[in-house]
Motif scaffolding. Structure first.
Motif, PDB file in Angstrom:
ATOM      1  N   LEU A  62      14.592   6.717  -5.128  1.00  0.00           N
ATOM      2  CA  LEU A  62      13.473   5.595  -4.975  1.00  0.00           C
ATOM      3  C   LEU A  62      12.271   5.893  -4.636  1.00  0.00           C
ATOM      4  N   PHE A  63      10.718   5.918  -4.772  1.00  0.00           N
ATOM      5  CA  PHE A  63       9.998   6.636  -3.317  1.00  0.00           C
ATOM      6  C   PHE A  63       8.790   5.534  -3.381  1.00  0.00           C
ATOM      7  N   VAL A  64       8.364   4.865  -2.195  1.00  0.00           N
ATOM      8  CA  VAL A  64       7.224   3.667  -3.340  1.00  0.00           C
ATOM      9  C   VAL A  64       6.770   3.921  -1.314  1.00  0.00           C
ATOM     10  N   VAL A  65       5.113   4.010  -2.421  1.00  0.00           N
ATOM     11  CA  VAL A  65       4.324   3.434  -1.133  1.00  0.00           C
ATOM     12  C   VAL A  65       3.098   2.445  -1.880  1.00  0.00           C
ATOM     13  N   ASN A  66       1.997   1.759  -0.649  1.00  0.00           N
ATOM     14  CA  ASN A  66       1.312   0.651  -1.243  1.00  0.00           C
ATOM     15  C   ASN A  66      -0.236   1.359  -1.076  1.00  0.00           C
ATOM     16  N   VAL A  67      -1.091   1.141  -2.415  1.00  0.00           N
ATOM     17  CA  VAL A  67      -1.789   2.001  -2.859  1.00  0.00           C
ATOM     18  C   VAL A  67      -2.767   0.837  -2.312  1.00  0.00           C
ATOM     19  N   HIS A  68      -2.721  -0.275  -2.079  1.00  0.00           N
ATOM     20  CA  HIS A  68      -4.000  -0.639  -0.998  1.00  0.00           C
ATOM     21  C   HIS A  68      -4.456  -0.068   0.224  1.00  0.00           C
ATOM     22  N   ASP A  69      -3.505   0.868   0.336  1.00  0.00           N
ATOM     23  CA  ASP A  69      -4.094   1.480   1.914  1.00  0.00           C
ATOM     24  C   ASP A  69      -4.800   2.936   1.556  1.00  0.00           C
ATOM     25  N   ALA A  70      -5.014   2.918   0.174  1.00  0.00           N
ATOM     26  CA  ALA A  70      -5.763   4.119   0.355  1.00  0.00           C
ATOM     27  C   ALA A  70      -6.637   3.848  -1.129  1.00  0.00           C
ATOM     28  N   LEU A  71      -6.509   2.737  -1.256  1.00  0.00           N
ATOM     29  CA  LEU A  71      -8.083   2.243  -3.116  1.00  0.00           C
ATOM     30  C   LEU A  71      -8.273   0.824  -1.821  1.00  0.00           C
ATOM     31  N   GLY A  72      -7.651   0.557  -0.879  1.00  0.00           N
ATOM     32  CA  GLY A  72      -8.487  -1.130  -0.839  1.00  0.00           C
ATOM     33  C   GLY A  72      -7.784  -1.832  -1.960  1.00  0.00           C
ATOM     34  N   THR A  73      -8.414  -3.130  -1.445  1.00  0.00           N
ATOM     35  CA  THR A  73      -8.200  -4.671  -2.528  1.00  0.00           C
ATOM     36  C   THR A  73      -9.105  -5.093  -2.233  1.00  0.00           C
ATOM     37  N   GLY A  74      -8.750  -6.035  -3.344  1.00  0.00           N
ATOM     38  CA  GLY A  74      -9.661  -7.621  -3.767  1.00  0.00           C
ATOM     39  C   GLY A  74      -9.000  -8.289  -4.796  1.00  0.00           C
ATOM     40  N   LYS A  75     -10.011  -9.357  -4.470  1.00  0.00           N
ATOM     41  CA  LYS A  75      -9.376 -10.117  -5.690  1.00  0.00           C
ATOM     42  C   LYS A  75     -10.060  -9.833  -7.065  1.00  0.00           C
ATOM     43  N   GLY A  76      -9.103  -9.714  -7.619  1.00  0.00           N
ATOM     44  CA  GLY A  76      -9.171  -9.400  -8.982  1.00  0.00           C
ATOM     45  C   GLY A  76      -9.117  -7.620  -9.372  1.00  0.00           C
ATOM     46  N   ALA A  77      -9.086  -6.997  -8.416  1.00  0.00           N
ATOM     47  CA  ALA A  77      -8.996  -5.894  -8.648  1.00  0.00           C
ATOM     48  C   ALA A  77      -8.029  -5.522  -9.911  1.00  0.00           C
ATOM     49  N   GLU A  78      -8.215  -4.242 -10.682  1.00  0.00           N
ATOM     50  CA  GLU A  78      -7.426  -4.036 -11.990  1.00  0.00           C
ATOM     51  C   GLU A  78      -6.967  -2.284 -11.612  1.00  0.00           C
TER      52      GLU A  78
END
Length: 209
Positions: free
Chosen positions: A120-136
């Motif tokens: 099992l390997f994990v990461v949060n992509v929001h750290d590199a790609l940012g986040t926002g309402k309605g992000a796809e």
């Protein structure tokens, strides 16, 4: 003089009877030829089908001859999740699942000998790609050819994630240890960010002159 008209009538009668007989013989020859041609075509098709089946199954191939194989991966995205597969080694495949809302990307690896997900390997992509309402997001895997060792394990695939709202994308590699898999030992860790980019970069014209 009497014999001549009789002989002429006999020749005329023979001609009238010969024409239908010749026509019937010609038609019969055509039908016979068409029948055997059809049988030959059917046998040829049957042989081709049999050859294709044998080729598909790898049977009856000459010694030393192997058919090429296709190793394929798959990817699918929905409104809330993205899913993809990719080879982490020659014997194991990783299942990548991305939660669009939380940004959590997980790579689960099944050990083929045990039939269980033990990697099992994990990461949060929001750290590199940012986040926002309605992000796809969209996601897919690709092969990588970088040196690896026991101290620096590396899977055979990388995973690409694209934020379709901003056009930013990131590439992660998997620190997968083949030795631990061969020993049936579970493993876990973090997916490692390799590089980032943008689908709509700003071109620096001065830099390319």
């Amino acid at each position: 003089m009497v014999d001549q008209p009789q002989q002429a009538d006999q020749r005329s009668f023979v001609r009238r009877r010969a024409v239908p007989l010749l026509a019937a013989a010609t038609l019969t020859s055509i039908f016979v030829a068409a029948y055997f041609a059809g049988q030959t075509h059917a046998l040829r098709q049957a042989n081709q089908a049999t050859t294709a089946q044998a080729a598909a199954s790898g049977a009856d191939l000459p010694s030393g001859l192997k058919l090429p194989t296709l190793d394929a991966t798959a990817a699918f995205s929905s409104e809330k999740f993205s899913m993809a597969t990719g080879f982490v080694s020659a014997n194991a495949e990783g299942l990548f699942v991305l939660d669009h809302n939380s940004g959590l990307l997980q790579c689960s690896v099944m050990y083929p000998r045990l039939g269980q997900f033990l990697g099992l390997f994990v990461v949060n992509v929001h750290d590199a790609l940012g986040t926002g309402k309605g992000a796809e997001y969209m996601m897919m895997t690709g092969l990588v050819d970088m040196p690896s060792s026991n101290s620096n394990p590396l899977a055979s695939s990388v995973v690409y994630v694209l934020n379709t709202t901003t056009g930013m994308y990131a590439c992660y590699y998997i620190p997968f240890n083949r030795t631990m898999m061969n020993s049936n030992k579970p493993q876990q860790g973090n997916l490692v960010l390799l590089a980032t980019g943008s689908a709509d970069p700003v071109v620096d014209r001065d830099a390319i002159r």
